[in-house]
Write a protein that holds these residues in place. Structure first.
Motif, PDB file in Angstrom:
ATOM      1  N   GLY A  11      -3.371   1.377   8.351  1.00  0.00           N
ATOM      2  CA  GLY A  11      -4.203   0.485   7.555  1.00  0.00           C
ATOM      3  C   GLY A  11      -3.492  -0.715   6.993  1.00  0.00           C
ATOM      4  N   TYR A  70     -13.448  -2.773   5.108  1.00  0.00           N
ATOM      5  CA  TYR A  70     -13.071  -2.895   3.699  1.00  0.00           C
ATOM      6  C   TYR A  70     -13.781  -4.090   3.071  1.00  0.00           C
ATOM      7  CZ  TYR A  70      -9.071  -0.678   6.062  1.00  0.00           C
ATOM      8  OH  TYR A  70      -8.282   0.101   6.878  1.00  0.00           O
ATOM      9  N   TYR A  87     -13.207  -6.616  -0.312  1.00  0.00           N
ATOM     10  CA  TYR A  87     -12.322  -7.065  -1.372  1.00  0.00           C
ATOM     11  C   TYR A  87     -13.018  -8.216  -2.101  1.00  0.00           C
ATOM     12  CZ  TYR A  87      -8.364  -4.664   0.898  1.00  0.00           C
ATOM     13  OH  TYR A  87      -7.517  -3.725   1.450  1.00  0.00           O
ATOM     14  N   ASN A 127     -12.653   1.174  10.634  1.00  0.00           N
ATOM     15  CA  ASN A 127     -12.399   0.964   9.208  1.00  0.00           C
ATOM     16  C   ASN A 127     -12.908  -0.392   8.773  1.00  0.00           C
ATOM     17  OD1 ASN A 127     -10.578   3.338   8.404  1.00  0.00           O
ATOM     18  ND2 ASN A 127      -9.598   2.549  10.250  1.00  0.00           N
ATOM     19  N   GLN A 158     -15.051   6.082   2.346  1.00  0.00           N
ATOM     20  CA  GLN A 158     -13.803   6.816   2.200  1.00  0.00           C
ATOM     21  C   GLN A 158     -13.232   6.662   0.793  1.00  0.00           C
ATOM     22  OE1 GLN A 158     -12.322   8.713   4.631  1.00  0.00           O
ATOM     23  NE2 GLN A 158     -10.762   9.339   3.178  1.00  0.00           N
ATOM     24  N   ASP A 159     -13.371   5.447   0.258  1.00  0.00           N
ATOM     25  CA  ASP A 159     -12.788   5.152  -1.053  1.00  0.00           C
ATOM     26  C   ASP A 159     -13.628   4.041  -1.679  1.00  0.00           C
ATOM     27  OD1 ASP A 159      -9.432   4.057  -2.172  1.00  0.00           O
ATOM     28  OD2 ASP A 159     -11.296   4.411  -3.273  1.00  0.00           O
ATOM     29  N   PHE A 179      -9.330  -4.756  -4.317  1.00  0.00           N
ATOM     30  CA  PHE A 179     -10.024  -3.831  -3.416  1.00  0.00           C
ATOM     31  C   PHE A 179     -11.321  -3.377  -4.059  1.00  0.00           C
ATOM     32  CE2 PHE A 179     -10.408  -0.338  -0.447  1.00  0.00           C
ATOM     33  CZ  PHE A 179     -10.898   0.718  -1.207  1.00  0.00           C
ATOM     34  N   ARG A 185     -12.068 -11.688  -4.747  1.00  0.00           N
ATOM     35  CA  ARG A 185     -11.121 -12.487  -5.512  1.00  0.00           C
ATOM     36  C   ARG A 185     -11.888 -13.328  -6.527  1.00  0.00           C
ATOM     37  NH1 ARG A 185      -5.577 -15.482  -3.813  1.00  0.00           N
ATOM     38  NH2 ARG A 185      -4.909 -15.792  -5.953  1.00  0.00           N
ATOM     39  N   SER A 213     -13.295   3.413  -5.079  1.00  0.00           N
ATOM     40  CA  SER A 213     -12.707   3.379  -6.417  1.00  0.00           C
ATOM     41  C   SER A 213     -12.682   1.991  -7.039  1.00  0.00           C
ATOM     42  CB  SER A 213     -11.283   3.936  -6.376  1.00  0.00           C
ATOM     43  OG  SER A 213     -10.472   3.141  -5.525  1.00  0.00           O
ATOM     44  N   TRP A 239      -2.556  -6.534  -4.198  1.00  0.00           N
ATOM     45  CA  TRP A 239      -2.150  -7.901  -3.894  1.00  0.00           C
ATOM     46  C   TRP A 239      -1.429  -8.591  -5.035  1.00  0.00           C
ATOM     47  CZ3 TRP A 239      -3.495 -10.124   0.873  1.00  0.00           C
ATOM     48  CH2 TRP A 239      -4.387  -9.379   1.639  1.00  0.00           C
ATOM     49  N   GLY A 240      -0.544  -9.524  -4.657  1.00  0.00           N
ATOM     50  CA  GLY A 240      -0.028 -10.481  -5.614  1.00  0.00           C
ATOM     51  C   GLY A 240      -0.993 -11.659  -5.714  1.00  0.00           C
ATOM     52  N   LEU A 241      -0.706 -12.563  -6.633  1.00  0.00           N
ATOM     53  CA  LEU A 241      -1.572 -13.728  -6.853  1.00  0.00           C
ATOM     54  C   LEU A 241      -1.551 -14.697  -5.684  1.00  0.00           C
ATOM     55  CD1 LEU A 241      -1.173 -14.928 -10.550  1.00  0.00           C
ATOM     56  CD2 LEU A 241      -3.309 -14.461  -9.353  1.00  0.00           C
ATOM     57  N   PHE A 271     -14.324 -10.882   0.320  1.00  0.00           N
ATOM     58  CA  PHE A 271     -13.751 -10.774   1.658  1.00  0.00           C
ATOM     59  C   PHE A 271     -14.084  -9.425   2.264  1.00  0.00           C
ATOM     60  CE2 PHE A 271     -11.307 -14.578   1.846  1.00  0.00           C
ATOM     61  CZ  PHE A 271     -10.799 -14.815   0.582  1.00  0.00           C
ATOM     62  N   GLU A 311      -5.911 -11.835  -8.802  1.00  0.00           N
ATOM     63  CA  GLU A 311      -5.518 -11.336  -7.497  1.00  0.00           C
ATOM     64  C   GLU A 311      -6.738 -10.852  -6.710  1.00  0.00           C
ATOM     65  OE1 GLU A 311      -2.292 -10.444 -10.485  1.00  0.00           O
ATOM     66  OE2 GLU A 311      -4.447 -10.128 -10.390  1.00  0.00           O
ATOM     67  N   ILE A 312      -6.574 -10.772  -5.412  1.00  0.00           N
ATOM     68  CA  ILE A 312      -7.570 -10.109  -4.576  1.00  0.00           C
ATOM     69  C   ILE A 312      -7.609  -8.638  -4.989  1.00  0.00           C
ATOM     70  CG2 ILE A 312      -8.177  -9.411  -2.225  1.00  0.00           C
ATOM     71  CD1 ILE A 312      -6.718 -11.925  -1.226  1.00  0.00           C
ATOM     72  N   LYS A 366       0.829  -1.192   0.000  1.00  0.00           N
ATOM     73  CA  LYS A 366       0.000   0.000   0.000  1.00  0.00           C
ATOM     74  C   LYS A 366       0.865   1.244   0.000  1.00  0.00           C
ATOM     75  CE  LYS A 366      -2.171   1.638   3.609  1.00  0.00           C
ATOM     76  NZ  LYS A 366      -1.395   2.839   3.936  1.00  0.00           N
ATOM     77  N   LEU A 401      -5.170  -2.064  -0.267  1.00  0.00           N
ATOM     78  CA  LEU A 401      -4.085  -3.023  -0.417  1.00  0.00           C
ATOM     79  C   LEU A 401      -4.082  -3.549  -1.847  1.00  0.00           C
ATOM     80  CD1 LEU A 401      -4.261  -5.157   2.855  1.00  0.00           C
ATOM     81  CD2 LEU A 401      -3.027  -3.030   2.417  1.00  0.00           C
ATOM     82  N   ARG A 444      -5.888   3.359   2.120  1.00  0.00           N
ATOM     83  CA  ARG A 444      -5.677   2.089   2.806  1.00  0.00           C
ATOM     84  C   ARG A 444      -5.900   0.903   1.881  1.00  0.00           C
ATOM     85  NH1 ARG A 444      -6.524   2.725   8.653  1.00  0.00           N
ATOM     86  NH2 ARG A 444      -6.250   4.936   9.080  1.00  0.00           N
TER      87      ARG A 444
END
Lengths: 113, 115
Positions: free
Chosen positions: B101, B33, B35, B31, B55-56, B45, B37, B58, A103-105, B91, B42-43, A92, A101, A99
């Motif tokens: 964070g 979040y 996510y 906070n 807050q975000d 956001f 997958r 995006s 990520w990689g795979l 997630f 990849e996971i 990050k 994150l 905040r």
């Protein structure tokens, strides 16, 4: 181009081996570098984090960050069967309230008794 | 202390239907979040709440996704109408206020299958 690259493996090692996991990244704005561990059907769990460059050690685990090369590593010494899991790197930016994150795979690791 | 909980653990719906996922963060974590997958990826956001405020957001893929966090406690993520490409593991994570964070605590995920 992906922001974070990580070889998904799988990686299989004998018990007691030293394991080396790594990620590369392209965004120089990343300041926090994390390693998460994920067991099957569970959520990721934070293992270690490093702020900026340098090394960090916690028991059998060592995290390294080389910002000049945009390369991070996680070393596991004396690996155990209980270390068998997927290891994900995440990063990050350091600024403000960002905040998110990235990520990689994830690399799937099997430690064989 | 209870961790982050998510409900349901698995949901199978048909294309065009609506699904609502729920997340209960760790008590006291401002906070929250979301996510996602997708298989083989990849996971990613989706969004970040601070208390009840977004807050975000995006990472939200499109307006078929609606996230809410009423009263700054639990959160819901509604997908309406669901499409095949929405399949994946969703997630939820939470973290304390006043931290950078990097330490986010994750729930076990909701596995969504759209057929």
């Amino acid at each position: 181009q992906k922001e974070v690259e990580q070889d998904p493996g799988p990686l299989s090692v004998p018990e007691g081996a030293i394991v080396s996991l790594n990620c590369t990244y392209s965004n120089s704005a990343f300041q926090y570098f994390m390693w998460y561990r994920q067991y099957s059907r569970k959520g990721p769990e934070l293992l270690m984090y490093t702020y900026s460059s340098g090394n960090k050690e916690d028991g059998r685990f060592t995290a390294q960050v080389d910002k000049s090369s945009k390369y991070i590593s996680l070393f596991i010494r004396d690996s155990q069967p209980s270390d068998s899991a997927t290891y994900l790197c995440a990063m990050k930016r350091g600024a403000g309230n960002n905040r998110k994150l990235i990520w990689g795979l994830g690399t799937s690791l099997a430690v064989n008794p | 202390e209870a961790g982050v909980t998510q409900f349901p653990s698995h949901s199978v719906i048909e294309k065009g239907q609506t699904v609502t996922l729920r997340c209960d963060p760790i008590s006291g974590h401002d906070n929250l979040y979301w996510y996602r997958r997708v298989m083989g990826k990849e996971i990613k956001f989706l969004l970040h709440f601070v208390k009840e405020s977004k807050q975000d957001e995006s990472g939200m893929p499109n307006n078929r996704f609606l996230a809410e966090r009423t009263g700054g406690t639990y959160s819901t993520l509604k997908v309406q109408p669901a499409e095949l490409e929405d399949s994946g593991v969703y997630f939820c994570a939470s973290s304390l206020a006043g931290t950078s964070g990097y330490e986010q605590y994750f729930g076990p995920g909701t596995r969504l299958t759209v057929t």
